[in-house]
Write a protein that holds these residues in place. Structure first.
Motif, PDB file in Angstrom:
ATOM      1  N   ASP A 131       0.704  -1.072   0.015  1.00 27.13           N
ATOM      2  CA  ASP A 131      -0.312  -0.016   0.449  1.00 27.13           C
ATOM      3  C   ASP A 131       0.998   0.924  -0.281  1.00 27.13           C
ATOM      4  N   ARG A 132       1.587   1.131  -1.045  1.00 28.51           N
ATOM      5  CA  ARG A 132       2.225   2.852  -1.693  1.00 28.51           C
ATOM      6  C   ARG A 132       1.257   3.787  -1.084  1.00 28.51           C
ATOM      7  N   THR A 133       0.017   4.328  -1.019  1.00 27.67           N
ATOM      8  CA  THR A 133       0.365   4.874  -0.364  1.00 27.67           C
ATOM      9  C   THR A 133      -1.055   5.510   0.765  1.00 27.67           C
ATOM     10  N   HIS A 134      -0.682   4.450   1.426  1.00 32.90           N
ATOM     11  CA  HIS A 134      -0.995   5.078   2.558  1.00 32.90           C
ATOM     12  C   HIS A 134      -0.348   6.040   3.778  1.00 32.90           C
ATOM     13  N   PRO A 135      -1.597   6.676   4.710  1.00 38.48           N
ATOM     14  CA  PRO A 135      -0.837   8.092   5.175  1.00 38.48           C
ATOM     15  C   PRO A 135       0.611   7.905   5.593  1.00 38.48           C
ATOM     16  N   TYR A 136       0.860   6.911   6.542  1.00 44.95           N
ATOM     17  CA  TYR A 136       1.783   6.246   7.776  1.00 44.95           C
ATOM     18  C   TYR A 136       3.472   5.523   6.751  1.00 44.95           C
ATOM     19  N   VAL A 137       3.007   5.456   5.929  1.00 46.31           N
ATOM     20  CA  VAL A 137       4.132   4.531   5.062  1.00 46.31           C
ATOM     21  C   VAL A 137       5.215   5.654   5.389  1.00 46.31           C
ATOM     22  N   GLY A 138       6.495   4.901   5.154  1.00 49.03           N
ATOM     23  CA  GLY A 138       7.447   6.160   4.701  1.00 49.03           C
ATOM     24  C   GLY A 138       8.552   6.394   5.796  1.00 49.03           C
ATOM     25  N   LEU A 139       9.566   7.750   6.497  1.00 49.02           N
ATOM     26  CA  LEU A 139      10.625   7.567   7.572  1.00 49.02           C
ATOM     27  C   LEU A 139       9.660   7.974   8.422  1.00 49.02           C
ATOM     28  N   TRP A 140       9.569   8.070   9.444  1.00 50.39           N
ATOM     29  CA  TRP A 140       9.161   8.493  11.115  1.00 50.39           C
ATOM     30  C   TRP A 140      10.975   9.075  11.653  1.00 50.39           C
ATOM     31  N   ILE A 141      11.257   9.889  12.033  1.00 53.88           N
ATOM     32  CA  ILE A 141      12.399   9.698  13.048  1.00 53.88           C
ATOM     33  C   ILE A 141      12.286  10.804  14.430  1.00 53.88           C
ATOM     34  N   THR A 142      13.531  10.605  15.856  1.00 51.24           N
ATOM     35  CA  THR A 142      13.362  11.503  16.099  1.00 51.24           C
ATOM     36  C   THR A 142      13.775  12.622  15.994  1.00 51.24           C
ATOM     37  N   ALA A 143      13.207  13.686  17.169  1.00 53.62           N
ATOM     38  CA  ALA A 143      13.945  15.209  17.006  1.00 53.62           C
ATOM     39  C   ALA A 143      15.348  15.135  16.152  1.00 53.62           C
ATOM     40  N   ASP A 144      15.948  14.240  17.647  1.00 54.97           N
ATOM     41  CA  ASP A 144      17.694  14.511  17.644  1.00 54.97           C
ATOM     42  C   ASP A 144      18.022  13.129  16.056  1.00 54.97           C
ATOM     43  N   GLY A 145      17.078  12.828  15.505  1.00 53.15           N
ATOM     44  CA  GLY A 145      17.586  11.697  14.181  1.00 53.15           C
ATOM     45  C   GLY A 145      18.220  10.050  14.949  1.00 53.15           C
ATOM     46  N   TYR A 146      18.401  10.450  16.358  1.00 52.66           N
ATOM     47  CA  TYR A 146      18.788   8.945  16.772  1.00 52.66           C
ATOM     48  C   TYR A 146      17.932   7.829  15.894  1.00 52.66           C
ATOM     49  N   ILE A 147      17.095   7.671  16.140  1.00 51.81           N
ATOM     50  CA  ILE A 147      15.884   6.871  15.838  1.00 51.81           C
ATOM     51  C   ILE A 147      15.219   6.922  15.014  1.00 51.81           C
ATOM     52  N   ARG A 148      15.440   5.789  13.679  1.00 51.90           N
ATOM     53  CA  ARG A 148      14.688   6.057  12.472  1.00 51.90           C
ATOM     54  C   ARG A 148      13.888   4.861  11.964  1.00 51.90           C
ATOM     55  N   HIS A 149      12.395   5.436  12.211  1.00 49.88           N
ATOM     56  CA  HIS A 149      11.710   3.817  11.042  1.00 49.88           C
ATOM     57  C   HIS A 149      10.859   3.895  10.177  1.00 49.88           C
ATOM     58  N   ASN A 150      11.599   3.216   9.009  1.00 49.99           N
ATOM     59  CA  ASN A 150      11.125   4.095   8.309  1.00 49.99           C
ATOM     60  C   ASN A 150      10.048   2.385   8.243  1.00 49.99           C
ATOM     61  N   LEU A 151       9.169   2.648   7.991  1.00 49.13           N
ATOM     62  CA  LEU A 151       7.310   2.000   7.273  1.00 49.13           C
ATOM     63  C   LEU A 151       7.485   1.692   5.826  1.00 49.13           C
ATOM     64  N   LEU A 152       7.519   0.219   5.465  1.00 46.08           N
ATOM     65  CA  LEU A 152       7.346   0.290   4.292  1.00 46.08           C
ATOM     66  C   LEU A 152       6.033  -0.378   3.967  1.00 46.08           C
ATOM     67  N   PRO A 153       5.770   0.084   2.941  1.00 43.21           N
ATOM     68  CA  PRO A 153       4.743  -0.394   1.956  1.00 43.21           C
ATOM     69  C   PRO A 153       3.775  -1.424   2.298  1.00 43.21           C
ATOM     70  N   ASN A 154       5.037  -2.626   2.189  1.00 45.42           N
ATOM     71  CA  ASN A 154       4.594  -4.309   2.528  1.00 45.42           C
ATOM     72  C   ASN A 154       4.109  -4.775   3.507  1.00 45.42           C
ATOM     73  N   GLY A 155       4.144  -3.379   4.982  1.00 40.48           N
ATOM     74  CA  GLY A 155       4.138  -4.355   5.831  1.00 40.48           C
ATOM     75  C   GLY A 155       5.298  -4.525   7.224  1.00 40.48           C
ATOM     76  N   ARG A 156       5.974  -4.456   6.345  1.00 38.12           N
ATOM     77  CA  ARG A 156       7.168  -4.349   7.399  1.00 38.12           C
ATOM     78  C   ARG A 156       8.039  -2.666   7.441  1.00 38.12           C
ATOM     79  N   TYR A 157       8.319  -3.460   8.351  1.00 40.42           N
ATOM     80  CA  TYR A 157       9.662  -1.845   9.364  1.00 40.42           C
ATOM     81  C   TYR A 157      11.235  -2.233   9.420  1.00 40.42           C
ATOM     82  N   ASP A 158      11.229  -1.336   9.253  1.00 38.17           N
ATOM     83  CA  ASP A 158      13.602  -1.386   9.088  1.00 38.17           C
ATOM     84  C   ASP A 158      13.629   0.157  10.011  1.00 38.17           C
ATOM     85  N   GLU A 159      14.068  -0.535  11.421  1.00 38.07           N
ATOM     86  CA  GLU A 159      14.269   0.578  12.413  1.00 38.07           C
ATOM     87  C   GLU A 159      16.467   1.264  12.733  1.00 38.07           C
TER      88      GLU A 159
END
Length: 94
Positions: A12-40
């Motif tokens: 679901d490439r159009t889901h509004p939450y797919v993409g990169l999420w980052i803490t303010a200091d940039g230390y933690i980065r969650h990439n929510l992938l369109p295939n239902g997986r994540y990479d932190e």
């Protein structure tokens, strides 16, 4: 992001939450992938954690490949997860 009738991820490439999420200091980065997986990533460690994620409404559940589970909530364009606050990659406060 997943098919409710099966556990198979549905892209679901159009889901509004797919993409990169980052803490303010940039230390933690969650990439929510369109295939239902994540990479932190954590600091210089890319792919520190990987696994499956599922969004229902504004709630997200994580199942890490090592067996760890967690959840979070999206509120007003911000992801609250395990005591962390993550912002859209393009909207990290500076």
């Amino acid at each position: 992001m997943n098919n409710p009738k099966t556990s198979d991820p549905v892209p679901d490439r159009t889901h509004p939450y797919v993409g990169l999420w980052i803490t303010a200091d940039g230390y933690i980065r969650h990439n929510l992938l369109p295939n239902g997986r994540y990479d932190e990533a954590r600091g210089a460690r890319e792919s520190a954690y990987r696994g499956r994620c599922e969004v229902r409404g504004n709630h997200i559940d994580y199942w890490d490949d090592t067996g760890f589970t967690a959840d979070g909530e999206f509120r007003d364009g911000i992801l609250y997860h395990a005591g962390m606050v993550l912002y859209r990659g393009s909207k990290v406060p500076r």
